[in-house]
Design an enzyme around this catalytic site. Structure first.
Site, mmCIF file in Angstrom:
data_model
loop_
_atom_site.group_PDB
_atom_site.id
_atom_site.type_symbol
_atom_site.label_atom_id
_atom_site.label_comp_id
_atom_site.label_asym_id
_atom_site.label_seq_id
_atom_site.Cartn_x
_atom_site.Cartn_y
_atom_site.Cartn_z
ATOM 1 N N GLU A 1 0.824 -1.215 0.000
ATOM 2 C CA GLU A 1 0.000 0.000 0.000
ATOM 3 C C GLU A 1 0.858 1.264 0.000
ATOM 4 O O GLU A 1 0.488 2.264 -0.627
ATOM 5 C CB GLU A 1 -0.950 -0.028 1.202
ATOM 6 C CG GLU A 1 -2.083 -1.036 1.012
ATOM 7 C CD GLU A 1 -2.961 -1.187 2.231
ATOM 8 O OE1 GLU A 1 -4.179 -0.939 2.132
ATOM 9 O OE2 GLU A 1 -2.433 -1.580 3.293
ATOM 10 N N GLU B 1 -4.496 -9.602 3.659
ATOM 11 C CA GLU B 1 -5.338 -9.265 4.803
ATOM 12 C C GLU B 1 -6.580 -10.153 4.918
ATOM 13 O O GLU B 1 -6.953 -10.562 6.024
ATOM 14 C CB GLU B 1 -5.749 -7.792 4.734
ATOM 15 C CG GLU B 1 -4.637 -6.811 5.073
ATOM 16 C CD GLU B 1 -3.729 -6.478 3.890
ATOM 17 O OE1 GLU B 1 -2.864 -5.606 4.036
ATOM 18 O OE2 GLU B 1 -3.902 -7.107 2.813
#
Length: 698
Positions: A139, A160
């Site tokens: 990210e 995740e």
């Protein structure tokens, strides 16, 4: 919320955080293109302890960006990682300590506040992805204006959803706009739900995650040279728009939702939240999208599913690497040659694995030349597939083929250090095999059995040296399934056990020490599970009702689908073994025996529709149950059997039961294995684990 407020709320959280520092140095770009402030992410350890981000790591990066933002002499900012590691995301140890939704929301907001600055500076930002980039690490790169990646990067992922979270620091908003919703869904949802699959640098570049790719040897130099050309206007990066009317964003999300339903049946909230966020990314502003991620992350951080996922992750990453009860590794003997008795599919898979991982000669034996040729031929064909896929060079392929040979006599085992049998699951047959092997091998040779249910102690009762016999139980397919049940017989000594554990490590398997008990761990519990479902059908419950009674758990397959995979004959054999050992707890289904006698591969046709003839074999019961009753019955039986297994000392602790079920049976990460789930739903009395272990604190 301000940085000062976040600091006041979070600075005391996770005092053991290994802080990833943001080390800044000025670098003159080639060709007089100007100065770039290069941030190197580094936690001060080598590549075995990757860069992660807890609150203090985020504060450190924020401070570096604040200093950079005040400067007027820079043409760009760059971010890279320490050798072999870019960054692998949030500090999971810290995530497990979050005790309130307020803290969870603050962590989500702080990550967004820091990372988004990279994309909102008045100068362009570059991510130079030199190594593993996962979760928040990826990210960070997505927030940058441009990205380069090394062709040697071994792992790029957003894992995740595998753990019970969503990419909550920009991933669900930035990635779909960069690579399109379908490709984003692959990284955010599909790969995590496929046993947390990672992609490599070249694949990430092909998907459009990075704008340029360079070789590892001079990656940073080439990346800086490319950045200079971008800054100087010689290179213009163009990207496809993915949110226009010609891009069916809704269809990609809808198709993914269907697949998630098929796999999880609503059992874990994280993939569904991720899909909602990806759908929103098409039209949401940056502020709206990031705020939605904040809310999702805060909710999921305070969920039992996340705590269960973190527990599962800890088992796989830590406990599996330090097996409970394993003897001193220094006792292990070196394995320089392996013998495999049998040349069927399981034996051939094992031979290939031993040759690939140990790189030692492997000899198969069988009863006739045709079977032997078929077994060796299988290994050679699999090696050719590795070559065709680029996973082995021609030289490597030639060496692997040369390592695997066949022999009609066991004399070929005379100089073997490790001999494993993979013959028919019959005690008398296996005893005969080991008598023959013991007659020709050296005194130091380890004898291993791949039995899935038979008594190791009985198997070695007639051996001159039963202390060197050990259970070495693989799961099918051998190359894929990560678990090894290493079984200690009554006479097995520590040298033999240490050699078995060392060999398992070399094979890249996770090993669990198991007492010599019928069907060990995984098959014992799966047989308990399956036996209760079959018993319900025998009693008159419609097969479809019993088959789908436990769908809400999100298990990898339904009971009768599992039976079809392992084969009814194998399932019946294990059930009969356990029935003989524990007749009060394990039944022997006459209808399952009929299915085997009829030669049926299961209850499903090749198109996965039910075979009415097979279903008819289970007809006749007069006491049907509801789906809820079947579910309760199965879970109560599992809880009772686990309690007995722990009392018997089959494994050292409930954590080993969970590790076996996760790695050997595909039990979902979001359940935390089996014992935390039974604790949470109140079936286990008393609890197997303390409150707060694999669940929110009480």
């Amino acid at each position: 919320m301000s940085v000062e407020t976040w600091r006041a709320l979070l600075s005391e959280r996770n005092p053991d955080e290994v802080v990833t520092k943001a080390l800044v140095r000025d670098v003159r770009l080639p060709g007089g293109a100007g100065t770039v402030a290069l941030i190197t992410l580094d936690n001060g350890f080598d590549h075995t302890k990757p860069n992660t981000f807890g609150p203090h790591g985020l504060f450190a990066l924020n401070g570096a960006l604040s200093e950079i933002a005040e400067r007027t002499d820079l043409v760009a900012v760059g971010v890279t990682g320490k050798p072999f590691i870019f960054a692998v995301g949030a500090d999971l140890n810290g995530a497990a300590t979050v005790s309130s939704r307020e803290e969870a929301l603050a962590i989500a907001e702080l990550g967004h506040h820091v990372f988004r600055r990279l994309g909102e500076l008045p100068i362009p930002s570059f991510a130079f992805v030199n190594g593993a980039a996962m979760g928040g690490g990826l990210e960070i790169a997505l927030h940058c204006t441009y990205r380069t990646i090394s062709s040697g990067v071994p792992a790029v992922a957003l894992p995740e959803c595998f753990l019970g979270l969503v990419p909550g620091w920009g991933g669900t908003q930035l990635l779909p706009r960069l690579v399109g919703p379908a490709n984003a869904i692959k990284l955010i949802i599909e790969n995590p739900l496929a046993q947390n699959r990672m992609i490599k640098g070249a694949e990430a570049y092909a998907l459009g995650v990075a704008d340029a790719m360079f070789e590892p040897a001079d990656f940073l130099e080439e990346s800086l040279r490319w950045a200079a050309r971008v800054v100087g206007g010689e290179v213009t990066v163009t990207r496809q728009e993915h949110d226009g009317p010609g891009n069916d964003w809704d269809k990609a999300v809808g198709d993914a939702r269907f697949l998630v339903d098929m796999k999880l049946r609503g059992a874990s909230p994280a993939p569904y939240r991720a899909l909602d966020l990806i759908a929103q990314a098409r039209t949401a502003s940056r502020d709206e999208g990031f705020a939605a991620e904040d809310e999702a992350l805060a909710d999921l951080l305070m969920s039992d599913e996340l705590r269960a996922g973190l527990y599962s992750f800890d088992l796989v990453q830590r406990r599996a690497k330090r097996p409970a009860g394993a003897p001193d590794p220094a006792l292990a003997r070196k394995v320089g040659k392996v013998g495999v008795v049998g040349a069927g599919l399981m034996a051939s898979q094992m031979a290939l694995l031993f040759a690939r991982r140990l790189e030692v000669p492997v000899v198969l034996t069988d009863l006739d030349q045709a079977r032997l040729d078929k077994g060796v031929g299988y290994v050679h064909a699999e090696v050719d597939k590795l070559l065709a896929k680029g996973r082995a060079s021609q030289d490597q392929a030639n060496r692997l083929k040369a390592l695997v040979s066949g022999s009609l006599t066991k004399d070929a085992f005379a100089d073997a250090d490790f001999v494993i049998e993979a013959v028919f699951e019959d005690l008398a047959v296996k005893k005969q095999v080991f008598r023959e092997v013991e007659a020709v091998v050296s005194a130091e040779c380890v004898l291993a059995t791949n039995t899935s249910s038979l008594s190791l102690t009985e198997m070695g009762a007639e051996l001159a040296h039963p202390e060197r016999l050990v259970g070495f139980h693989f799961f099918n397919p051998v190359a894929v399934m990560p678990l090894l049940e290493i079984v200690k017989g009554a006479a097995t000594d520590d040298v033999t056990l240490a050699t078995a554990f060392a060999t398992g490590r070399s094979l890249r398997k996770s090993s669990v020490l198991v007492k010599d008990a019928p069907a060990f761990v995984v098959n014992r519990l799966l047989t308990c599970f399956m036996g209760e479902v079959v018993a319900a059908v025998d009693e008159g419950t419609p097969l479809e009702v019993a088959e789908h009674a436990l769908d809400g758990l999100g298990l990898p397959m339904t009971p009768f689908a599992l039976l079809q995979l392992v084969g009814p004959a194998v399932g019946l054999h294990v059930a009969e073994t356990l029935h003989a050992a524990f007749p009060d707890r394990f039944g022997a289904s006459g209808n399952l025996a009929k299915l085997v006698a009829a030669g049926k591969p299961g209850v499903y046709r090749p198109d996965f529709s039910l075979d009415p003839d097979a279903v008819a074999l289970f007809a006749g019961g007069s006491a049907p149950s509801t789906a809820e009753q079947v579910r309760d019955r199965v879970l109560a039986a599992l809880a009772g059997e686990i309690r007995v297994m722990l009392d018997e000392g089959v494994v050292a602790a409930p954590q080993d039961i969970d590790l076996c079920m996760i790695l050997g049976a595909g039990w979902p990460f979001h359940l935390g294995g089996i014992t935390p789930y039974l604790d949470r739903i109140g079936v286990a009395r008393p609890r197997f684990l303390a409150p707060g272990v694999a669940s929110l604190p009480a």
